[in-house]
Structures are given as C-alpha cells and as structure tokens.
Design a protein around this motif. Structure first.
Motif, PDB file in Angstrom:
ATOM      1  N   PHE A  82      -5.339  -6.464   2.858  1.00 39.16           N
ATOM      2  CA  PHE A  82      -6.267  -6.320   1.734  1.00 39.16           C
ATOM      3  C   PHE A  82      -5.523  -6.225   0.399  1.00 39.16           C
ATOM      4  N   ARG A  83      -4.314  -6.758   0.343  1.00 43.59           N
ATOM      5  CA  ARG A  83      -3.487  -6.575  -0.844  1.00 43.59           C
ATOM      6  C   ARG A  83      -4.121  -7.193  -2.094  1.00 43.59           C
ATOM      7  N   VAL A  84      -4.778  -8.344  -1.949  1.00 44.24           N
ATOM      8  CA  VAL A  84      -5.405  -8.973  -3.119  1.00 44.24           C
ATOM      9  C   VAL A  84      -6.540  -8.094  -3.626  1.00 44.24           C
ATOM     10  N   PHE A  85      -7.374  -7.628  -2.703  1.00 50.25           N
ATOM     11  CA  PHE A  85      -8.486  -6.744  -3.051  1.00 50.25           C
ATOM     12  C   PHE A  85      -7.963  -5.498  -3.760  1.00 50.25           C
ATOM     13  N   LEU A  86      -6.913  -4.875  -3.199  1.00 50.56           N
ATOM     14  CA  LEU A  86      -6.378  -3.637  -3.746  1.00 50.56           C
ATOM     15  C   LEU A  86      -5.739  -3.851  -5.118  1.00 50.56           C
ATOM     16  N   MET A  87      -4.937  -4.893  -5.258  1.00 53.90           N
ATOM     17  CA  MET A  87      -4.247  -5.124  -6.522  1.00 53.90           C
ATOM     18  C   MET A  87      -5.215  -5.485  -7.638  1.00 53.90           C
ATOM     19  N   VAL A  88      -6.110  -6.444  -7.358  1.00 52.74           N
ATOM     20  CA  VAL A  88      -7.064  -6.857  -8.393  1.00 52.74           C
ATOM     21  C   VAL A  88      -7.998  -5.707  -8.736  1.00 52.74           C
ATOM     22  N   GLY A  89      -8.480  -5.004  -7.704  1.00 48.46           N
ATOM     23  CA  GLY A  89      -9.375  -3.878  -7.961  1.00 48.46           C
ATOM     24  C   GLY A  89      -8.716  -2.805  -8.806  1.00 48.46           C
TER      25      GLY A  89
END
Length: 257
Positions: A82-89
């Motif tokens: 979920f790295r994209v979700f976590l970073m963008v969020g």
C-alpha cells in the motif's frame, strides 16, 4: 502526579476504565475508533485536556500491537503493498491541513460527516463505492489523495482511510494491519505533538500510563472476537462503526454552528 490522583472518586476511575476497555474492544474488532470512543467517554468525567492526555499512550500501544500482530515482516509487506496509498495520502494530508485555518470548524465536520455517513449507508444497502484491488498505481494514488484530503481538513484520517480500504475490498487481516500501521505512525506524531503542547507532561503521564492496561485488555478481547468473524461480518461491523462515526461528525458540526 497530582492529575493522576485527582481526577475523581473511585466511581470515576471505574467508569474511565470501563470506557477504555470498551474503546479497546471496538478497536480490536474493527481496527479504529478508539480515540473517538475514549474522548467522548472520558471527557464526560474529566477535563478535555486530561481526556486527551489519557488516550495518547493507549492509542500508541494498541496501534503497535495491531500493526505487528502477525509480525514485523507482515507489517512491512503491507506497507510495501500500500506504499502508493500511504505516500500520496500522507503528502496530501499535510497539504490539505494548511486549509484548516481558513475553513470554519463546522464546515470541515459537515463536509466529511455526510460523505462518510452516505458511504456507510449506501454500502450497507449494497450500493456503495467499489474499487477493484487491481486498480493500479493511479487508482491507488487517487484513493490515497481522497483519504488525505478528508483527513487533512478534518484532523481525522481514521474514517476516510477505513472507507477507502473497505471500498477496495481489502481482506480483513490485512486491513487491520494496514490500519494499525497508518494509525501507529499518526500516534507517534501525536505523542511528539502533545509533549510539545504540554498536554502530555509529568503530571499527566501517569494517567496515560494508567489507562494502558484496560486498553490492552479491551483490544485483546476485541481481537479474540474479530478472529471469529468472517470477511462479510467484519465488513458489516466496520460499516456500522463508520456510520456511527459519520453521524457523530455531523452532530459535532451542528453543535459548533
């Protein structure tokens, strides 16, 4: 130590411990809402700043347990997935938070509350938002940005994050783990922020430490209950708690008006 011993008579302690156990149970079952339950319950018998101090260390401890329940390797795997979700969020949350000074408090609550409530209601009736797990980086970034906007302007990233993970159809064990990671990072920031603000200090630290045993007992009970539920039951319980959280945001917004 004065704040620890002067919050009230024995019945106040019994009530506070009961609230914290219930808050831990809710978190153990659905993975979120512990600070909301604790703040609502404890602030009815003690000053709001003491209630806030009381929840800081229990929130950190329970989130760490939730994130690491299947081990550090599983937690890191979920972070990578979920790295994209976590970073963008995270980035969008920081940017959206800059809007808070120019937005009326009631407006923030009445913006996110109805959206969370509508999502929970529509999904409970089988017409909610559904997002494919194979949506790709762009879709995951969009979900993270949406959760970040809601979290940044409301100060509450729990319900938006849960709504996004639920819409994605995340398996319950992984959803619990991801929530623990996200909220655990937030709890670490909360500790630092309130050491700086003076909410968590020598006088209130024992109170926060004292609330950790009932919190850990509550989440242990909640984990035991959650292990008995299948994915469908977990999803429905999560949606009911989201619905209550959304209605509470609306209530708070109306009271501020």
């Amino acid at each position: 130590m004065e704040a620890f011993f002067d919050i009230g008579p024995l019945w106040v302690w019994a009530f506070a411990f009961g609230v914290v156990i219930c808050a831990g149970m809710v978190k153990g079952v659905v993975g979120f809402a512990m600070p909301t339950v604790m703040m609502a319950g404890l602030s009815s018998v003690m000053a709001p700043d003491l209630a806030l101090a009381a929840l800081i260390l229990p929130t950190l401890a329970t989130n760490l347990w939730q994130a690491l329940r299947q081990g550090a390797r599983a937690a890191l795997a979920s972070v990578r997935r979920f790295r994209v979700f976590l970073m963008v969020g995270g980035v969008v949350m920081v940017l959206a938070a800059q809007l808070v000074p120019v937005l009326p408090p009631a407006g923030m609550l009445l913006f996110i509350g109805p959206l969370i409530t509508l999502y929970a209601l529509s999904t409970l009736f089988g017409r909610g938002l559904r997002v494919s797990p194979d949506q790709g980086p762009k879709g995951e970034a969009a979900m993270g940005a949406l959760a970040g906007v809601f979290g940044g302007i409301s100060g509450m990233w729990g319900p938006p994050t849960v709504a996004m993970l639920t819409a994605r159809g995340t398996e319950k064990t992984e959803q619990m783990r991801v929530q623990g990671v996200i909220y655990g990072l937030g709890a670490l920031a909360l500790v630092g922020a309130h050491i700086g603000s003076g909410v968590l200090r020598a006088e209130t630290l024992p109170l926060s430490l004292g609330m950790m045993p009932p919190a850990l007992l509550g989440i242990w009970i909640g984990f035991r209950l959650q292990d008995r539920f299948d994915q469908v039951a977990f999803r429905r319980m999560t949606l009911w708690v989201l619905l209550i959280a959304g209605l509470n945001l609306i209530r708070r917004g109306i009271m501020i008006l």
